[in-house]
Design an enzyme around this catalytic site. Structure first.
Site, PDB file in Angstrom:
ATOM      1  N   CYS A 185      17.679  -8.457 -19.272  1.00 35.52           N
ATOM      2  CA  CYS A 185      18.969  -8.510 -18.568  1.00 35.52           C
ATOM      3  C   CYS A 185      19.549  -7.111 -18.392  1.00 35.52           C
ATOM      4  O   CYS A 185      20.067  -6.780 -17.339  1.00 35.52           O
ATOM      5  CB  CYS A 185      20.006  -9.322 -19.346  1.00 35.52           C
ATOM      6  SG  CYS A 185      19.385 -10.790 -20.140  1.00 35.52           S
ATOM      7  N   ASP A 186      19.515  -6.320 -19.436  1.00 36.12           N
ATOM      8  CA  ASP A 186      20.303  -5.082 -19.443  1.00 36.12           C
ATOM      9  C   ASP A 186      19.480  -3.800 -19.384  1.00 36.12           C
ATOM     10  O   ASP A 186      20.027  -2.729 -19.121  1.00 36.12           O
ATOM     11  CB  ASP A 186      21.157  -5.031 -20.731  1.00 36.12           C
ATOM     12  CG  ASP A 186      22.091  -6.239 -20.828  1.00 36.12           C
ATOM     13  OD1 ASP A 186      22.578  -6.666 -19.771  1.00 36.12           O
ATOM     14  OD2 ASP A 186      22.323  -6.724 -21.939  1.00 36.12           O
ATOM     15  N   CYS A 204      19.159  -8.612 -24.943  1.00 31.99           N
ATOM     16  CA  CYS A 204      18.323  -9.024 -23.818  1.00 31.99           C
ATOM     17  C   CYS A 204      17.917  -7.813 -22.986  1.00 31.99           C
ATOM     18  O   CYS A 204      18.660  -7.372 -22.111  1.00 31.99           O
ATOM     19  CB  CYS A 204      19.051 -10.049 -22.958  1.00 31.99           C
ATOM     20  SG  CYS A 204      18.056 -10.617 -21.570  1.00 31.99           S
TER      21      CYS A 204
END
Ligand code: NAP
Length: 323
Positions: free
Chosen positions: A145-146, A142
């Site tokens: 997300c990261d 992701c």
């Protein structure tokens, strides 16, 4: 002997399921949650249990670790009376109400069911890939997300895949990376025309390099990723590509196997809901989170639809005199 019939059973304990539980519990529905154990490789808490810092969930200006966030969600659900069964659901019977939900050791019945079983990211299934993904060593499924983490700033990063997600993630990463290498196994992107144009524009600007006809066959690095080994799918040639991060965007698989043909699914096996609601094709069965969502897939959107499912279930039960 009459068995107890629950008002609502929630299946799955990611942000959607636990938000549904918080709302249902506060509405005195005394929800019973099957929080799962290891279905689809997931543990209770869902995909965020495999994430390190979560920096995009509102309310945590300093960021929070994924597992810690899910612990807080769970505490909040428990505080208002949610009960938990830490087992995977093996079988459901939605053919008539009350619905039956069974795990290995429990068979429970409920007037309403909320499905929040999520989806699992697809991986290449390489040994070092899994190890580094679990340890926060620069491998993730992701980018949204990261990708903004400091470790990836001004570094060369790799995105694997050729669909809309891969292009979207690669384009997102160009904001931080010194260069993004988009690795695709064919010589043509699967992504939609508009996304392809975006990729080609970023390529022309020197921000993305598209590496055609290539598969990642090995992930190198001890504590963090240092390079990937690529194999050309046409010539068989192998080469090493140094990088500080690898983001997989090779699709997701919704966890809908246990529902078989009991509720309507899209062709891609995600659950169909009536647009703008959590209503499935079975009255009294509601669905929320990534198991219905193949577009946004964020913790905050999952939590939002979990709330919708609890409110829809509450209204549905109230209309039948169950409060
Ligand atoms: P997808 O369309 O299924 O694309 C998956 C990509 O990964 C494909 O290019 C595929 O290669 C590749 N792939 C699959 N398995 C692989 C493997 N083992 N090794 C290497 N490559 C592999 O998945 P997605 O991109 O996540 O999109 C899913 C859905 O969400 C689509 O309907 C998409 O349109 C939608 N979506 C839309 C947006 C947007 O509009 N902004 C953003 C994200 C997603 P092949 O092409 O060779 O099969």
């Amino acid at each position: 002997m009459a068995e107890k019939t629950e008002k609502v059973i929630i299946i799955g304990s990611g942000p959607a399921g636990l938000t549904a539980a918080i709302y249902a519990a506060r509405a005195n529905l005394e929800p019973l949650m099957f929080e799962g154990f290891n279905a689809g490789g997931l543990i209770p808490g869902g995909q965020l249990m495999f994430t390190t810092d979560v920096e995009n969930y509102p309310g945590f200006p300093e960021g929070i670790m994924g597992p810690q966030m899910m612990m807080k969600f769970r505490e909040q659900a428990e505080r208002f009376g949610t009960r938990f069964i830490r087992e995977d659901v093996r079988e459901v019977d939605f053919s008539k109400g009350p619905f039956r939900v069974s795990s290995d050791e429990h068979t429970e019945h409920a007037h309403a069911v909320i499905i929040s079983t999520g989806a699992r990211a697809n991986w290449l299934e390489l040994e070092n890939e899994q190890r580094l993904a679990k340890s926060g060593g620069g491998v993730s499924a992701c980018a949204v997300c990261d990708g903004a983490l400091p470790a990836f700033r001004n570094q060369e990063l790799v995105v694997v895949g050729g669909g809309d997600s891969a292009v979207e993630e690669a384009s997102f990463l160009t904001k931080f990376a010194s260069k993004v290498h988009l690795i695709h196994r064919r010589d043509e992107l699967r992504a939609s025309k508009i996304m392809q144009e975006r990729a080609f524009k970023l390529r022309d600007e020197g921000k993305i390099e598209i590496v055609w006809d290539s598969q990642v066959i090995e992930v190198l690095g001890d504590e963090t990723i240092s390079a990937v080994m690529l194999k050309n799918t046409k010539t068989g040639d192998e080469r090493k590509l140094p990088c500080k991060g690898m983001f997989l965007a090779i699709g997701h698989t919704p966890n809908t196997e246990i529902f078989g043909d009991q509720i309507d699914l899209h062709e891609n096996r995600y659950i169909k809901v009536k647009p703008g609601t959590s209503l499935t094709s079975v009255e009294g069965v509601f669905a929320s989170g990534d198991v219905v969502d193949f577009t946004y897939r964020q913790a905050v959107t999952a939590a939002g639809t979990g709330c919708m499912a609890a409110l829809d279930a509450e209204r549905w039960l109230a209309a039948r005199g169950i409060e």
